[in-house]
Design a protein around this motif. Sequence first.
Motif, PDB file in Angstrom:
ATOM      1  N   ALA A 161       0.737  -1.158   0.085  1.00  0.00           N
ATOM      2  CA  ALA A 161      -0.020   0.122   0.030  1.00  0.00           C
ATOM      3  C   ALA A 161       0.957   1.193  -0.013  1.00  0.00           C
ATOM      4  O   ALA A 161       0.591   2.234  -0.809  1.00  0.00           O
ATOM      5  N   ARG A 162       1.882   1.269   0.596  1.00  0.00           N
ATOM      6  CA  ARG A 162       2.728   2.452   0.689  1.00  0.00           C
ATOM      7  C   ARG A 162       3.456   2.769  -0.344  1.00  0.00           C
ATOM      8  O   ARG A 162       3.656   3.676  -1.029  1.00  0.00           O
ATOM      9  N   TYR A 163       4.173   1.513  -1.125  1.00  0.00           N
ATOM     10  CA  TYR A 163       4.865   1.696  -2.228  1.00  0.00           C
ATOM     11  C   TYR A 163       4.028   2.243  -3.604  1.00  0.00           C
ATOM     12  O   TYR A 163       4.338   2.861  -4.515  1.00  0.00           O
ATOM     13  N   ARG A 164       2.560   1.893  -3.425  1.00  0.00           N
ATOM     14  CA  ARG A 164       1.679   2.336  -4.361  1.00  0.00           C
ATOM     15  C   ARG A 164       1.409   4.033  -3.962  1.00  0.00           C
ATOM     16  O   ARG A 164       1.311   4.685  -5.041  1.00  0.00           O
ATOM     17  N   GLU A 165       1.507   4.229  -2.882  1.00  0.00           N
ATOM     18  CA  GLU A 165       1.571   5.781  -2.606  1.00  0.00           C
ATOM     19  C   GLU A 165       2.604   6.380  -2.930  1.00  0.00           C
ATOM     20  O   GLU A 165       2.479   7.831  -3.268  1.00  0.00           O
ATOM     21  N   LEU A 166       3.781   5.749  -3.094  1.00  0.00           N
ATOM     22  CA  LEU A 166       5.090   6.290  -3.713  1.00  0.00           C
ATOM     23  C   LEU A 166       4.996   6.434  -5.301  1.00  0.00           C
ATOM     24  O   LEU A 166       6.000   6.925  -5.580  1.00  0.00           O
ATOM     25  N   GLY A 167       4.079   5.772  -5.642  1.00  0.00           N
ATOM     26  CA  GLY A 167       3.891   6.034  -7.014  1.00  0.00           C
ATOM     27  C   GLY A 167       4.291   4.750  -8.000  1.00  0.00           C
ATOM     28  O   GLY A 167       4.627   4.989  -9.161  1.00  0.00           O
ATOM     29  N   PHE A 168       4.577   3.562  -7.255  1.00  0.00           N
ATOM     30  CA  PHE A 168       5.059   2.306  -7.964  1.00  0.00           C
ATOM     31  C   PHE A 168       3.667   1.711  -8.504  1.00  0.00           C
ATOM     32  O   PHE A 168       2.877   1.344  -7.627  1.00  0.00           O
ATOM     33  N   SER A 169       3.565   1.246  -9.679  1.00  0.00           N
ATOM     34  CA  SER A 169       2.426   0.155 -10.000  1.00  0.00           C
ATOM     35  C   SER A 169       3.244  -1.248  -9.824  1.00  0.00           C
ATOM     36  O   SER A 169       4.299  -1.647 -10.373  1.00  0.00           O
ATOM     37  N   LEU A 170       2.748  -1.865  -8.807  1.00  0.00           N
ATOM     38  CA  LEU A 170       3.151  -3.276  -8.303  1.00  0.00           C
ATOM     39  C   LEU A 170       2.155  -4.354  -9.232  1.00  0.00           C
ATOM     40  O   LEU A 170       1.033  -4.292  -9.178  1.00  0.00           O
ATOM     41  N   LEU A 171       3.012  -5.436  -9.333  1.00  0.00           N
ATOM     42  CA  LEU A 171       2.221  -6.753  -9.804  1.00  0.00           C
ATOM     43  C   LEU A 171       1.549  -7.215  -8.559  1.00  0.00           C
ATOM     44  O   LEU A 171       1.801  -6.791  -7.340  1.00  0.00           O
ATOM     45  N   GLU A 172       0.632  -7.939  -9.044  1.00  0.00           N
ATOM     46  CA  GLU A 172      -0.158  -8.645  -7.798  1.00  0.00           C
ATOM     47  C   GLU A 172       0.854  -9.634  -7.128  1.00  0.00           C
ATOM     48  O   GLU A 172       1.774  -9.913  -7.740  1.00  0.00           O
TER      49      GLU A 172
END
Length: 286
Positions: free
Chosen positions: A25-36
């Motif tokens: 959740a935090r790394y998505r807030e940092l702007g990364f598109s994460l794989l499932e």
Amino acid sequence: MSDLPLLQIDHVVIGVKDQLDSASARYRELGFSLLERGHHTLGTSNHLAIFGDDYLELLGYEPALASAQADKPMWQYPQGLIGLVFKPANVHDLAQQLKARGVPVDEPLSFSRPVTLPDGRVADARFQVLHLPADTSPGGVVFFCQHETPENVWQDAWRTHPNGVTGIREFVISAVDPVASARPFIKAFGDQGVSQVPGGLRLATGRSAVLFLTPEQLGVQLHGQAAPAGTTGDRYAALTLRTHDLDAARAVLARGGIQGVIELPHRLIVPADQAFGLAIVFTDRD
């Protein structure tokens, strides 16, 4: 004895233990598109942020597996940046070359994880990894990852991120004695690509670099944001990431509510306490 081929960074590992939900959740807030979330045959799980020819890995384990995972060596490091991973041409050839240089290594280890591709197909991402000895770097683990199925990792649909990141520029190690910390790397691979920089050494790794910097120098470069208070000794401290759009990175950090971001010319510094134990620098400089 001749030097081995110049090192290339394949990916970096951020250890989050049983905190994969909050870390992702935090790394998505940092702007990364994460794989499932992926699940390795070794019992670990991850989320990846895929870049041009490298990637960032959030590595942890499901809470139900905590008792089986907690005592493994990789989880003895503090939460944060724990893995520096290089690309080998062939891990079996590399193992023999390292042994010839007096570097003890075990046989390569094979494992895999299933991946859902952008078109909906499910395939296996398969790897062979070779670890350098534990005393190579006290800040974390160093290993090589040979991708047997790179097409199941570097998909164009996964390479676009709201923060504009396109790749890893620097992997930064806080080293009490940078020369001593770099010595195992030089023993294994020779001194090609090694140069002096203020407060430490730089190891060239293609378009990226590994920096060994004194804590004092690191504090200057990162304006005191290199690690949570009380952290001592050699450690993997920070990542510098290239972005093609620093304004986009700035905007996504603001939308994500990231606190304490330091804005400098051509750089945004995210404090370690906002990124699960490592400072992250976004830069639009190559």
